[in-house]
Scaffold this motif. Structure first.
Motif, PDB file in Angstrom:
ATOM      1  N   VAL A  21       1.302  -1.315  -0.366  1.00  0.00           N
ATOM      2  CA  VAL A  21       0.050  -0.158   0.067  1.00  0.00           C
ATOM      3  C   VAL A  21       1.126   1.093  -0.394  1.00  0.00           C
ATOM      4  N   SER A  22       1.892   1.585   0.443  1.00  0.00           N
ATOM      5  CA  SER A  22       2.768   2.582   0.885  1.00  0.00           C
ATOM      6  C   SER A  22       3.826   2.788  -0.379  1.00  0.00           C
ATOM      7  N   ASP A  23       4.425   0.748  -0.489  1.00  0.00           N
ATOM      8  CA  ASP A  23       4.974   1.131  -1.960  1.00  0.00           C
ATOM      9  C   ASP A  23       4.790   1.693  -3.643  1.00  0.00           C
ATOM     10  N   ASN A  25       1.210   3.287  -3.227  1.00  0.00           N
ATOM     11  CA  ASN A  25      -0.126   4.296  -3.141  1.00  0.00           C
ATOM     12  C   ASN A  25      -1.135   3.818  -3.636  1.00  0.00           C
ATOM     13  N   ILE A  26      -1.888   1.940  -3.588  1.00  0.00           N
ATOM     14  CA  ILE A  26      -3.013   2.065  -3.514  1.00  0.00           C
ATOM     15  C   ILE A  26      -3.494   0.997  -2.439  1.00  0.00           C
ATOM     16  N   ASP A  76     -10.750   5.398  -5.748  1.00  0.00           N
ATOM     17  CA  ASP A  76      -9.722   4.747  -4.796  1.00  0.00           C
ATOM     18  C   ASP A  76      -9.231   3.588  -5.793  1.00  0.00           C
ATOM     19  N   ASN A  79      -6.317   3.585 -10.289  1.00  0.00           N
ATOM     20  CA  ASN A  79      -4.741   3.281 -10.081  1.00  0.00           C
ATOM     21  C   ASN A  79      -4.157   2.331 -10.252  1.00  0.00           C
TER      22      ASN A  79
END
Ligand code: AP5
Length: 214
Positions: A21-23, A25-26, A76, A79
């Motif tokens: 999620v943080s790598d 941003n999804i 959301d 992407n």
């Protein structure tokens, strides 16, 4: 990036999904978390799902596919997303293919978390989850500062209802019989990356990063 994590209960799907999620941003889309929220809020869906979850069985495909159809339409998801715990049966995988083609989406990779059952039992009986922010700990391998409270939000930690020896065994049996065939299903699409998940959390995180880049 559109990713799917397949692995046994307690294999570390949720733990690794948080890093992804943080790598990328999804969002992480965990059907288990969505179902638990419905059970906690006593929705119709939660009432239908509760017994299946408590016994370690899968919730019927029709319920899951309806829930995911709505979730994947979220803004959301435009992407990409990390699917965590869905699909879990061939019927769900075929349903997902239909949803994806309607959205003009394609999975980039399927990450298969490979770990032996004996390791799972130790991980799950020591798992603790926050009942507010959903952060997951392990009393042995990833302990919170205070064994009863979440480091992030201070709320109480709990042991999930289905993390008892009998239900863990049932979930493992269900994984082997109903979910493992998905590995072949996605092998045929040439998008599988297999990860040896008996290592530490950090080593697995690095291995996933390496394999997604190769
Ligand atoms: P769900 O919530 O998806 O449960 P699960 O698949 O059984 O997976 P878990 O959440 O238990 O484990 P995980 O792989 O995320 O591991 P974690 O990272 O937490 O589903 C629950 C139920 O909902 C199902 O049984 C079913 O009834 C229903 N359901 C859900 N989706 C469904 C669907 N699509 N169709 C039908 N029914 C559905 O890690 C576990 C522990 O190990 C933690 O304590 C963690 O800190 C620790 N840990 C992680 N990695 C490591 C490591 N490398 N070394 C040491 N410890 C580690």
């Amino acid at each position: 990036m559109k990713l799917l994590l397949i692995g046994p209960p307690g294999g570390g799907k949720g733990t690794q999904a948080k890093f992804l999620v943080s790598d990328f941003n999804i969002p992480q889309i965990s059907t288990g978390d969505m179902l638990r929220e419905n059970v906690q809020n006593s929705t119709d869906l939660g009432t239908q799902a509760k017994e299946f979850m408590q016994s370690g069985n899968l919730v019927p495909d029709s319920i899951i596919l309806e829930m995911m159809k709505n979730r994947l339409l979220g803004q959301d998801c435009l992407n990409g997303y990390i699917l965590d715990g869905f699909p879990r049966t061939i019927t769900q995988a075929e349903g997902l293919d239909i949803l994806l083609s309607k959205m003009n989406h394609k999975l980039n990779f399927v990450i298969v978390i490979d770990v032996k059952d004996e390791i799972i039992i130790k991980r799950l009986s020591n798992r603790r989850s926050c009942n507010n922010c959903n952060r997951v700990y392990n009393l042995i391998f990833d302990p919170p500062l205070d064994k009863e409270k979440c480091n992030d939000c201070g709320n109480n930690l709990f042991l999930r209802d289905d993390d008892n020896p009998k239900t863990i065994q049932k979930r493992l049996d269900v994984f082997h019989s109903q979910t493992k065939p998905l590995i072949d299903y996605y092998q045929k699409q040439g998008i599988v990356k297999t990860i040896d998940a008996s290592d530490t959390i950090e080593e697995i995180k690095a291995d996933i990063k390496r394999k997604l880049a190769s």
